[in-house]
Design an enzyme around this catalytic site. Structure first.
Site, PDB file in Angstrom:
ATOM      1  N   ASN A  85     -69.904  74.550  68.687  1.00 52.75           N
ATOM      2  CA  ASN A  85     -70.194  73.840  67.444  1.00 52.75           C
ATOM      3  C   ASN A  85     -69.073  74.038  66.439  1.00 52.75           C
ATOM      4  O   ASN A  85     -68.595  75.163  66.252  1.00 52.75           O
ATOM      5  CB  ASN A  85     -71.513  74.347  66.842  1.00 52.75           C
ATOM      6  CG  ASN A  85     -72.692  74.071  67.756  1.00 52.75           C
ATOM      7  OD1 ASN A  85     -72.826  72.971  68.290  1.00 52.75           O
ATOM      8  ND2 ASN A  85     -73.536  75.062  67.955  1.00 52.75           N
ATOM      9  N   HIS A  97     -66.509  80.227  68.770  1.00 56.15           N
ATOM     10  CA  HIS A  97     -67.267  80.791  69.894  1.00 56.15           C
ATOM     11  C   HIS A  97     -67.733  79.687  70.821  1.00 56.15           C
ATOM     12  O   HIS A  97     -68.000  78.561  70.409  1.00 56.15           O
ATOM     13  CB  HIS A  97     -68.468  81.609  69.408  1.00 56.15           C
ATOM     14  CG  HIS A  97     -69.351  80.886  68.446  1.00 56.15           C
ATOM     15  ND1 HIS A  97     -69.045  80.770  67.102  1.00 56.15           N
ATOM     16  CD2 HIS A  97     -70.531  80.238  68.613  1.00 56.15           C
ATOM     17  CE1 HIS A  97     -69.989  80.074  66.504  1.00 56.15           C
ATOM     18  NE2 HIS A  97     -70.900  79.724  67.403  1.00 56.15           N
TER      19      HIS A  97
HETATM   20  P1  5GP Z   1     -73.430  78.508  66.123  1.00 55.64           P
HETATM   21  O1  5GP Z   1     -74.677  77.942  65.552  1.00 55.64           O
HETATM   22  O2  5GP Z   1     -72.449  78.907  65.045  1.00 55.64           O
HETATM   23  O3  5GP Z   1     -72.805  77.675  67.189  1.00 55.64           O
HETATM   24  O4  5GP Z   1     -73.867  79.817  66.889  1.00 55.64           O
HETATM   25  C1  5GP Z   1     -73.866  81.095  66.347  1.00 55.64           C
HETATM   26  C2  5GP Z   1     -74.638  81.971  67.285  1.00 55.64           C
HETATM   27  O5  5GP Z   1     -74.413  83.331  66.904  1.00 55.64           O
HETATM   28  C3  5GP Z   1     -76.148  81.761  67.231  1.00 55.64           C
HETATM   29  O6  5GP Z   1     -76.604  81.332  68.515  1.00 55.64           O
HETATM   30  C4  5GP Z   1     -76.702  83.120  66.846  1.00 55.64           C
HETATM   31  O7  5GP Z   1     -77.849  83.461  67.578  1.00 55.64           O
HETATM   32  C5  5GP Z   1     -75.578  84.063  67.168  1.00 55.64           C
HETATM   33  N1  5GP Z   1     -75.540  85.236  66.336  1.00 55.64           N
HETATM   34  C6  5GP Z   1     -75.578  85.267  64.989  1.00 55.64           C
HETATM   35  N2  5GP Z   1     -75.521  86.552  64.555  1.00 55.64           N
HETATM   36  C7  5GP Z   1     -75.443  87.326  65.664  1.00 55.64           C
HETATM   37  C8  5GP Z   1     -75.360  88.744  65.853  1.00 55.64           C
HETATM   38  O8  5GP Z   1     -75.337  89.545  64.928  1.00 55.64           O
HETATM   39  N3  5GP Z   1     -75.290  89.169  67.137  1.00 55.64           N
HETATM   40  C9  5GP Z   1     -75.301  88.316  68.192  1.00 55.64           C
HETATM   41  N4  5GP Z   1     -75.225  88.864  69.408  1.00 55.64           N
HETATM   42  N5  5GP Z   1     -75.380  86.972  68.053  1.00 55.64           N
HETATM   43  C10 5GP Z   1     -75.456  86.505  66.791  1.00 55.64           C
END
Ligand code: 5GP
Ligand code: ZN
Length: 140
Positions: A85, A97
């Protein structure tokens, strides 16, 4: 830097690490959208795809099949989605990521695409190509 993934890399915030090398870290997503939901990140802080340099890109993407195969062998999913994303509407952590999301029967995960097949003529496709190609710049 106030970045949760940089803090994970530094060990300031705990995580379930799966793989690490000089440039890349893979760890379990805290939400576990499906069993084995994994994030792969560069150790270099890069906001999202728009800021990725070629070397960092290679470093991160070369790890993807290794982890994908491990998830397949570990949990025998029926499939696997790779998601990234960038900005709105879905990016919530602004450190690049890649999500690896193993898929299982009836896992409830929804990643629907919209199908506009047949709605556009060749001129429209050509205009898209022209507009995009004008913006493709040589690598820095
Ligand atoms: P995005 O929505 O930015 O593509 O995904 C971010 C991801 O990071 C989410 O799926 C969320 O669950 C994960 N995430 C956010 N904070 C943490 C954290 O402190 N530890 C881990 N392992 N994952 C996290
Ligand atoms: Zn960061």
């Amino acid at each position: 830097m106030d970045c949760i993934f940089c803090k994970i890399i530094e060990g300031e915030i705990p995580s379930y690490k799966l793989y690490e090398d000089d440039n890349v870290l893979a760890f379990l997503d805290i939400t576990q959208g499906t069993k084995g939901h994994t994030l792969i990140i560069p150790k270099k802080h890069v906001r999202n795809v728009y800021e990725l340099d070629e070397e960092t890109t290679l470093n991160v993407f070369k790890v993807v099949p290794k982890i994908a195969r491990a998830l397949k062998d570990a949990f025998n999913p029926i499939g696997l989605n790779i998601i990234n994303n960038n900005d709105k509407p879905l990016q919530s952590v602004f450190h690049f990521h890649i999500h690896l999301i193993p898929r299982y029967e009836d896992d409830g995960m929804t990643l629907n695409t919209i199908n506009h097949y047949g709605e556009y003529n060749p001129e429209y496709f050509e205009s898209l190509v022209k507009t995009i190609k004008e913006q493709i710049k040589s690598a820095k």
